[in-house]
Design a protein around this motif. Structure first.
Motif, short mmCIF file in Angstrom:
data_model
loop_
_atom_site.label_atom_id
_atom_site.label_comp_id
_atom_site.label_asym_id
_atom_site.label_seq_id
_atom_site.Cartn_x
_atom_site.Cartn_y
_atom_site.Cartn_z
N UNK A 76 0.82 -1.22 0.00
CA UNK A 76 0.00 0.00 0.00
C UNK A 76 0.85 1.27 0.00
N UNK A 77 2.14 1.16 0.32
CA UNK A 77 3.04 2.31 0.28
C UNK A 77 3.72 2.46 -1.07
N UNK A 78 3.39 1.56 -2.02
CA UNK A 78 3.96 1.65 -3.35
C UNK A 78 5.29 0.96 -3.52
N UNK A 79 5.72 0.19 -2.52
CA UNK A 79 7.00 -0.50 -2.57
C UNK A 79 6.81 -1.91 -3.12
N UNK A 80 7.63 -2.30 -4.11
CA UNK A 80 7.56 -3.64 -4.68
C UNK A 80 8.41 -4.61 -3.87
N UNK A 81 7.89 -5.83 -3.66
CA UNK A 81 8.59 -6.86 -2.88
C UNK A 81 8.75 -8.10 -3.76
N UNK A 82 10.00 -8.50 -3.95
CA UNK A 82 10.26 -9.67 -4.79
C UNK A 82 9.87 -10.96 -4.08
N UNK A 83 10.01 -10.99 -2.77
CA UNK A 83 9.69 -12.19 -1.98
C UNK A 83 8.88 -11.79 -0.76
N UNK A 84 8.17 -12.76 -0.17
CA UNK A 84 7.45 -12.53 1.07
C UNK A 84 6.06 -11.99 0.86
N UNK A 85 5.29 -12.01 1.95
CA UNK A 85 3.93 -11.49 1.90
C UNK A 85 3.93 -9.97 1.81
N UNK A 86 2.91 -9.44 1.19
CA UNK A 86 2.80 -8.00 0.97
C UNK A 86 1.49 -7.50 1.55
N UNK A 87 1.55 -6.40 2.32
CA UNK A 87 0.34 -5.78 2.86
C UNK A 87 -0.30 -4.95 1.75
N UNK A 88 -1.45 -5.41 1.28
CA UNK A 88 -2.09 -4.74 0.15
C UNK A 88 -3.40 -4.06 0.50
N UNK A 89 -3.81 -4.11 1.75
CA UNK A 89 -4.99 -3.36 2.18
C UNK A 89 -4.75 -2.87 3.60
#
Length: 383
Positions: free
Chosen positions: A62-75
């Motif tokens: 949600x902060x606009x940072x891309x993550x190649x691995x791992x879970x991502x907070x999208x909401x």
């Protein structure tokens, strides 16, 4: 050192004619009602902004940072701003302004929280002096509070020029005023700034930044204003500059429909980027690192005036910004379509819904310089 001293002397001579003129204004006419005004006068202000964010691009949070691995907070729910302010009129000519953003306590508050902290003395409409921490005149967005802008937030170039000491909250002094050139209303702002942001114990070096804004009202009927901005300074003994031009207009199409437009262009030295790089990873000249950007913000407003609903607004800002167009250029294009519902007068209550769509020339994994689509619902109350 001699060059810096000459700039400071020039700044004093620049404001001196206006100062002398301001010392001999025509005697004001005082009515009985005015003579009964008591000081100090206090006005409290506040702003609350909360948002729901939903990232729509795989692997981007949600902060606009891309993550190649791992879970991502999208909401996520977020408190964007919780501002509390106090405007105090000590006399007819003297005011003190304080503004804090309590939402900054949710992360490290160092260099945050305190936003406005300044005193202003108005000699006449031609000449006023401001000192402390304030937003210096250097573009359209400096003159508009974030709670009444026609988009979710300020532009990318506003924040980047803020990091370089030209916009956002800065510590310094400024002279402002307004007059008429023939039949054209004209206003000016000349500022001398530390240039290293808000809430700083001292300047980062002996250099200062000098910013100027001139605004010409070309049409009172359609509120067409032309703004010109320019600035020079010295940062760690390196010469820096910034310039810009902007235009605003507001057309009444019918009794219920109005259309307003903002266009702004800025260019300047990105010395913040330059000094953040390792010495062996940058060129010897800070002038090789220059940023530039332009945005268009059209807004259509329809007066509803039905029960508590005051108006409906539709806007879509397009921005093109490059933080270093000469070396390692990576243009960021941002589209921000938004629908806004206004409740009460002057955005007392507001619900906004829309998207923030970023597109980069080059995606850089595991950074915020990566294509993303963000859905936003924002709620605000102001007093």
């Amino acid at each position: 050192m001699k060059k810096t001293l000459l700039i400071k002397i020039a700044f004093v001579f620049l404001i001196m004619p206006s100062f002398i003129r301001a010392q001999t204004p025509a005697a004001p006419v005082t009515t009985d009602a005015e003579s009964t005004v008591k000081y100090p006068q206090f006005q409290f202000k506040g702003l609350f902004q909360a948002r729901y964010l939903q990232a729509l691009e795989d692997g981007v949070d949600v902060m606009g940072v891309q993550h190649s691995t791992g879970d991502v907070v999208q909401s996520s729910f977020d408190i964007k701003r919780m501002r509390v302010g106090l405007n105090t009129k000590l006399s007819e000519a003297t005011e003190v302004v304080i503004l804090v953003n309590l939402a900054d306590f949710k992360s490290d508050p160092k260099g945050k929280v305190l936003e406005n902290a300044y005193a202003k003395y108005t000699f006449s409409k031609y000449f006023a002096v401001t000192g402390g921490q304030f937003r210096p005149g250097f573009g359209i967005e400096e003159l508009v509070p974030v709670d009444i802008i026609k988009s979710f937030d300020f532009s990318n170039q506003y924040y980047e020029f803020g990091k370089n000491g030209w916009t956002s909250f800065q510590i310094g002094a400024s002279v402002t005023g307004a007059l008429d050139i023939g039949k054209i209303p004209f206003s000016y702002a000349v500022s001398m700034l530390n240039g290293n942001g808000k809430d700083q114990e001292k300047d980062k070096d002996n250099g200062k930044q000098y910013a100027t804004r001139l605004v010409f009202t070309l049409s009172k009927e359609h509120k067409i204003n032309l703004g010109l901005n320019g600035g020079v300074g010295v940062v760690f003994k390196q010469d820096v500059f910034a310039l810009g031009a902007d235009i605003t207009s507001d057309f009444k199409l019918t009794d219920k429909f109005t259309f307003d437009l903002q266009i702004e262009y800025k260019q300047g030295t990105n010395h913040n980027l330059y000094f953040s790089l390792p010495t062996d990873a940058r060129t010897p000249n800070v002038s090789d690192y220059q940023m530039r950007g332009v945005y268009f913000l059209p807004n259509l407003r329809y007066l509803v005036d039905y029960k508590k609903l005051t108006s409906l607004e539709v806007s879509c800002r397009y921005e093109r910004f490059d933080p270093s167009y000469k070396i390692d250029s990576n243009v960021r294009q941002t589209y921000t379509p938004m629908v806004s519902l206004e409740f009460g007068k002057a955005y007392t209550g507001r619900i906004e819904m829309g998207f923030e769509i970023d597109r980069y020339d080059k995606n850089i994994p595991d950074t915020s310089m990566y294509n993303d689509n963000l859905f936003i619902i924002q709620f605000q109350c102001r007093l």
